[in-house]
Design a protein around this motif. Structure first.
Motif, PDB file in Angstrom:
ATOM      1  N   GLY A   1      -1.578  -2.588 -17.237  1.00  0.00           N
ATOM      2  CA  GLY A   1      -2.364  -3.698 -16.714  1.00  0.00           C
ATOM      3  C   GLY A   1      -1.975  -4.054 -15.292  1.00  0.00           C
ATOM      4  N   LEU A   2      -0.670  -4.061 -15.007  1.00  0.00           N
ATOM      5  CA  LEU A   2      -0.209  -4.335 -13.640  1.00  0.00           C
ATOM      6  C   LEU A   2      -0.675  -3.248 -12.683  1.00  0.00           C
ATOM      7  CD1 LEU A   2       3.424  -5.607 -14.350  1.00  0.00           C
ATOM      8  CD2 LEU A   2       1.427  -6.980 -13.724  1.00  0.00           C
ATOM      9  N   SER A   3      -0.740  -2.006 -13.173  1.00  0.00           N
ATOM     10  CA  SER A   3      -1.214  -0.927 -12.306  1.00  0.00           C
ATOM     11  C   SER A   3      -2.705  -1.083 -12.020  1.00  0.00           C
ATOM     12  CB  SER A   3      -0.929   0.438 -12.944  1.00  0.00           C
ATOM     13  OG  SER A   3      -1.821   0.726 -14.001  1.00  0.00           O
ATOM     14  N   PHE A   4      -3.492  -1.558 -13.016  1.00  0.00           N
ATOM     15  CA  PHE A   4      -4.908  -1.825 -12.770  1.00  0.00           C
ATOM     16  C   PHE A   4      -5.055  -2.854 -11.640  1.00  0.00           C
ATOM     17  CE2 PHE A   4      -5.859  -0.761 -17.456  1.00  0.00           C
ATOM     18  CZ  PHE A   4      -6.249   0.526 -17.133  1.00  0.00           C
ATOM     19  N   ILE A   5      -4.253  -3.902 -11.705  1.00  0.00           N
ATOM     20  CA  ILE A   5      -4.301  -4.938 -10.675  1.00  0.00           C
ATOM     21  C   ILE A   5      -3.903  -4.363  -9.323  1.00  0.00           C
ATOM     22  CG2 ILE A   5      -3.224  -7.093  -9.886  1.00  0.00           C
ATOM     23  CD1 ILE A   5      -2.962  -7.871 -12.869  1.00  0.00           C
ATOM     24  N   ALA A   6      -2.811  -3.582  -9.289  1.00  0.00           N
ATOM     25  CA  ALA A   6      -2.302  -3.026  -8.031  1.00  0.00           C
ATOM     26  C   ALA A   6      -3.335  -2.122  -7.370  1.00  0.00           C
ATOM     27  CB  ALA A   6      -1.005  -2.264  -8.278  1.00  0.00           C
ATOM     28  N   VAL A   7      -4.017  -1.291  -8.164  1.00  0.00           N
ATOM     29  CA  VAL A   7      -5.020  -0.388  -7.598  1.00  0.00           C
ATOM     30  C   VAL A   7      -6.174  -1.180  -7.002  1.00  0.00           C
ATOM     31  CG1 VAL A   7      -6.768   1.339  -8.186  1.00  0.00           C
ATOM     32  CG2 VAL A   7      -4.429   1.615  -8.999  1.00  0.00           C
ATOM     33  N   ASP A   8      -6.671  -2.181  -7.724  1.00  0.00           N
ATOM     34  CA  ASP A   8      -7.777  -2.993  -7.209  1.00  0.00           C
ATOM     35  C   ASP A   8      -7.397  -3.694  -5.909  1.00  0.00           C
ATOM     36  OD1 ASP A   8      -9.332  -2.303  -9.381  1.00  0.00           O
ATOM     37  OD2 ASP A   8     -10.040  -4.352  -9.742  1.00  0.00           O
ATOM     38  N   VAL A   9      -6.213  -4.299  -5.874  1.00  0.00           N
ATOM     39  CA  VAL A   9      -5.773  -5.038  -4.690  1.00  0.00           C
ATOM     40  C   VAL A   9      -5.560  -4.085  -3.510  1.00  0.00           C
ATOM     41  CG1 VAL A   9      -3.903  -6.432  -3.721  1.00  0.00           C
ATOM     42  CG2 VAL A   9      -4.783  -6.937  -6.017  1.00  0.00           C
ATOM     43  N   THR A  10      -4.988  -2.910  -3.769  1.00  0.00           N
ATOM     44  CA  THR A  10      -4.760  -1.938  -2.701  1.00  0.00           C
ATOM     45  C   THR A  10      -6.078  -1.446  -2.103  1.00  0.00           C
ATOM     46  OG1 THR A  10      -2.693  -1.207  -3.728  1.00  0.00           O
ATOM     47  CG2 THR A  10      -3.707   0.284  -2.133  1.00  0.00           C
ATOM     48  N   LEU A  11      -7.060  -1.170  -2.962  1.00  0.00           N
ATOM     49  CA  LEU A  11      -8.363  -0.754  -2.459  1.00  0.00           C
ATOM     50  C   LEU A  11      -9.003  -1.854  -1.614  1.00  0.00           C
ATOM     51  CD1 LEU A  11      -9.833   1.098  -5.582  1.00  0.00           C
ATOM     52  CD2 LEU A  11      -9.083   2.125  -3.433  1.00  0.00           C
ATOM     53  N   ASP A  12      -8.862  -3.100  -2.056  1.00  0.00           N
ATOM     54  CA  ASP A  12      -9.379  -4.217  -1.263  1.00  0.00           C
ATOM     55  C   ASP A  12      -8.708  -4.268   0.108  1.00  0.00           C
ATOM     56  OD1 ASP A  12     -11.023  -4.980  -3.316  1.00  0.00           O
ATOM     57  OD2 ASP A  12      -9.866  -6.749  -3.903  1.00  0.00           O
ATOM     58  N   ALA A  13      -7.388  -4.066   0.145  1.00  0.00           N
ATOM     59  CA  ALA A  13      -6.648  -4.142   1.399  1.00  0.00           C
ATOM     60  C   ALA A  13      -7.082  -3.033   2.358  1.00  0.00           C
ATOM     61  CB  ALA A  13      -5.148  -4.047   1.126  1.00  0.00           C
ATOM     62  N   ILE A  14      -7.216  -1.823   1.843  1.00  0.00           N
ATOM     63  CA  ILE A  14      -7.651  -0.701   2.691  1.00  0.00           C
ATOM     64  C   ILE A  14      -9.055  -0.955   3.229  1.00  0.00           C
ATOM     65  CG2 ILE A  14      -8.248   1.753   2.670  1.00  0.00           C
ATOM     66  CD1 ILE A  14      -5.993   2.128   0.606  1.00  0.00           C
ATOM     67  N   TRP A  15      -9.930  -1.447   2.355  1.00  0.00           N
ATOM     68  CA  TRP A  15     -11.296  -1.757   2.777  1.00  0.00           C
ATOM     69  C   TRP A  15     -11.300  -2.824   3.872  1.00  0.00           C
ATOM     70  CZ3 TRP A  15     -15.983   0.349   1.569  1.00  0.00           C
ATOM     71  CH2 TRP A  15     -17.121  -0.384   1.898  1.00  0.00           C
ATOM     72  N   SER A  16     -10.492  -3.854   3.705  1.00  0.00           N
ATOM     73  CA  SER A  16     -10.451  -4.950   4.667  1.00  0.00           C
ATOM     74  C   SER A  16     -10.008  -4.475   6.049  1.00  0.00           C
ATOM     75  CB  SER A  16      -9.502  -6.048   4.157  1.00  0.00           C
ATOM     76  OG  SER A  16      -9.269  -7.019   5.147  1.00  0.00           O
ATOM     77  N   VAL A  17      -8.951  -3.679   6.086  1.00  0.00           N
ATOM     78  CA  VAL A  17      -8.366  -3.290   7.371  1.00  0.00           C
ATOM     79  C   VAL A  17      -9.140  -2.140   8.030  1.00  0.00           C
ATOM     80  CG1 VAL A  17      -6.307  -2.330   8.477  1.00  0.00           C
ATOM     81  CG2 VAL A  17      -6.078  -4.099   6.728  1.00  0.00           C
ATOM     82  N   ILE A  18      -9.485  -1.112   7.234  1.00  0.00           N
ATOM     83  CA  ILE A  18     -10.082   0.090   7.811  1.00  0.00           C
ATOM     84  C   ILE A  18     -11.590  -0.028   7.968  1.00  0.00           C
ATOM     85  CG2 ILE A  18     -10.379   2.583   7.528  1.00  0.00           C
ATOM     86  CD1 ILE A  18      -7.509   1.660   8.154  1.00  0.00           C
ATOM     87  N   VAL A  19     -12.265  -0.522   6.935  1.00  0.00           N
ATOM     88  CA  VAL A  19     -13.726  -0.560   6.976  1.00  0.00           C
ATOM     89  C   VAL A  19     -14.237  -1.799   7.713  1.00  0.00           C
ATOM     90  CG1 VAL A  19     -15.832  -0.610   5.575  1.00  0.00           C
ATOM     91  CG2 VAL A  19     -13.879   0.784   4.860  1.00  0.00           C
ATOM     92  N   LYS A  20     -13.701  -2.970   7.366  1.00  0.00           N
ATOM     93  CA  LYS A  20     -14.194  -4.208   7.976  1.00  0.00           C
ATOM     94  C   LYS A  20     -13.502  -4.543   9.285  1.00  0.00           C
ATOM     95  CE  LYS A  20     -15.231  -7.646   5.303  1.00  0.00           C
ATOM     96  NZ  LYS A  20     -15.150  -8.746   4.315  1.00  0.00           N
ATOM     97  N   GLY A  21     -12.361  -3.885   9.555  1.00  0.00           N
ATOM     98  CA  GLY A  21     -11.660  -4.142  10.803  1.00  0.00           C
ATOM     99  C   GLY A  21     -10.967  -5.485  10.847  1.00  0.00           C
ATOM    100  N   ASP A  22     -10.612  -6.041   9.686  1.00  0.00           N
ATOM    101  CA  ASP A  22      -9.904  -7.325   9.666  1.00  0.00           C
ATOM    102  C   ASP A  22      -8.507  -7.171  10.238  1.00  0.00           C
ATOM    103  OD1 ASP A  22     -11.950  -8.809   8.524  1.00  0.00           O
ATOM    104  OD2 ASP A  22     -11.342  -8.328   6.479  1.00  0.00           O
ATOM    105  N   GLN A  23      -8.006  -8.248  10.816  1.00  0.00           N
ATOM    106  CA  GLN A  23      -6.642  -8.297  11.338  1.00  0.00           C
ATOM    107  C   GLN A  23      -5.857  -9.302  10.508  1.00  0.00           C
ATOM    108  OE1 GLN A  23      -5.924  -6.325  13.996  1.00  0.00           O
ATOM    109  NE2 GLN A  23      -3.739  -6.837  14.151  1.00  0.00           N
ATOM    110  N   TRP A  24      -4.759  -8.859   9.887  1.00  0.00           N
ATOM    111  CA  TRP A  24      -3.908  -9.733   9.083  1.00  0.00           C
ATOM    112  C   TRP A  24      -2.714 -10.156   9.928  1.00  0.00           C
ATOM    113  CZ3 TRP A  24      -3.302  -7.123   3.614  1.00  0.00           C
ATOM    114  CH2 TRP A  24      -4.565  -6.836   3.106  1.00  0.00           C
ATOM    115  N   GLY A  25      -2.887 -11.228  10.671  1.00  0.00           N
ATOM    116  CA  GLY A  25      -1.803 -11.625  11.575  1.00  0.00           C
ATOM    117  C   GLY A  25      -1.576 -10.533  12.605  1.00  0.00           C
ATOM    118  N   LYS A  26      -0.374  -9.956  12.626  1.00  0.00           N
ATOM    119  CA  LYS A  26      -0.066  -8.866  13.553  1.00  0.00           C
ATOM    120  C   LYS A  26      -0.388  -7.501  12.964  1.00  0.00           C
ATOM    121  CE  LYS A  26       3.661 -11.355  15.900  1.00  0.00           C
ATOM    122  NZ  LYS A  26       5.099 -11.324  16.291  1.00  0.00           N
ATOM    123  N   PHE A  27      -0.836  -7.494  11.694  1.00  0.00           N
ATOM    124  CA  PHE A  27      -1.092  -6.228  11.026  1.00  0.00           C
ATOM    125  C   PHE A  27      -2.572  -5.901  11.078  1.00  0.00           C
ATOM    126  CE2 PHE A  27      -2.139  -3.719   7.207  1.00  0.00           C
ATOM    127  CZ  PHE A  27      -1.288  -2.642   7.413  1.00  0.00           C
ATOM    128  N   GLY A  28      -2.874  -4.676  11.476  1.00  0.00           N
ATOM    129  CA  GLY A  28      -4.257  -4.222  11.528  1.00  0.00           C
ATOM    130  C   GLY A  28      -4.300  -2.718  11.439  1.00  0.00           C
TER     131      GLY A  28
END
Length: 260
Positions: free
Chosen positions: A137-164
């Motif tokens: 179950g924790l791995s299901f959560i981790a995969v979903d959150v990781t995919l969201d993070a990659i999508w946010s930074v790479i596809v949408k071009g979001d900047q997380w503070g100093k991280f982009g």
């Protein structure tokens, strides 16, 4: 945690402090689109919940301060049941539950958050999680959150503070992001609201309906020998958010409750 849109029209990213719900497990706005339940299996007169069940769309949200974006965020809401009981298969898929009452995966920006919880109003069915169930179950959560993070930074071009993304994006790609995901808000209020809805819809349909189920399904189908769970009980390589609207590539058929 969601984006806000405060007057004058100004987007504010990743603002914490929102509350969603309550919504029943059988919440009607998501019934045909995102629910993942048994067709012929019932617990206490209600369809039995499978792992990956998503309560669905239009869950009421509260925002402080009030802002128009909360209506848009509510339209495309989610609350997924992430913990599997692998010893109990409901029509081929693990029974879905919570860790005690916690770790439901809810909509948030830039990534989904495992801060959803359940309140049991009535029921006679008891479930017991093994250590393997909890880790899975924790791995299901981790995969979903990781995919969201990659999508946010790479596809949408979001900047997380100093991280982009770390590298300047090509001008054409950057301009496309500005148009689709509405970084620059210009126009009358009705136009801005419409653009926000359309950009959220584009983000939602491509990521939640295509990229996430295809990639997560590929991960778990590849890892099946390691997790020692029947292949058909794991997330499948599919397109779609729930059981009723989706297409499954492997394993299984395009009908039945196989998508995750």
């Amino acid at each position: 945690m969601h984006d806000q849109w405060l007057p004058p029209p100004q987007p504010v990213k990743f603002v914490p402090g929102f509350v969603e719900g309550p919504a029943f497990m059988g919440y009607h706005p998501g019934r045909l689109l995102s629910h993942k339940v048994g067709v012929n299996t019932y617990f206490d007169g209600c369809p039995a919940i499978q792992q990956g069940h998503d309560v669905g769309y239009m869950i009421p949200h509260t925002a402080i301060p009030k802002n128009w974006m909360i209506l848009i965020n509510s339209m495309f809401s989610k609350h997924k049941v992430m913990m599997p009981v692998t010893s109990v298969l409901i029509e081929g898929k693990p029974m879905g539950t919570y860790l005690a009452a916690y770790l439901g995966l809810i909509c948030a920006s830039p990534v989904s958050l495992p801060t959803g919880f359940v309140i049991c109003l009535r029921g006679t069915v008891m479930s017991y999680l093994t250590l393997k169930d909890i880790i899975l179950g924790l791995s299901f959560i981790a995969v979903d959150v990781t995919l969201d993070a990659i999508w946010s930074v790479i596809v949408k071009g979001d900047q997380w503070g100093k991280f982009g993304s770390g590298k300047p994006m090509p001008a054409a790609y950057k301009n496309a992001l500005e148009t689709i995901f509405n970084k620059k808000l210009k126009g009358a209020n009705p136009v801005l609201i419409a653009r926000n809805v359309l950009s959220k819809l584009a983000d939602h349909l491509v990521k939640s309906w295509i990229v996430s189920p295809v990639v997560s399904g590929a991960i778990y189908q590849t890892a099946q020998p390691l997790v020692d769970v029947p292949r058909g009980a794991l997330p499948t390589v599919s397109i779609g958010r729930g059981s009723n609207i989706k297409y499954t590539f492997f394993p299984g058929k395009s009908s039945g409750n196989t998508a995750n």
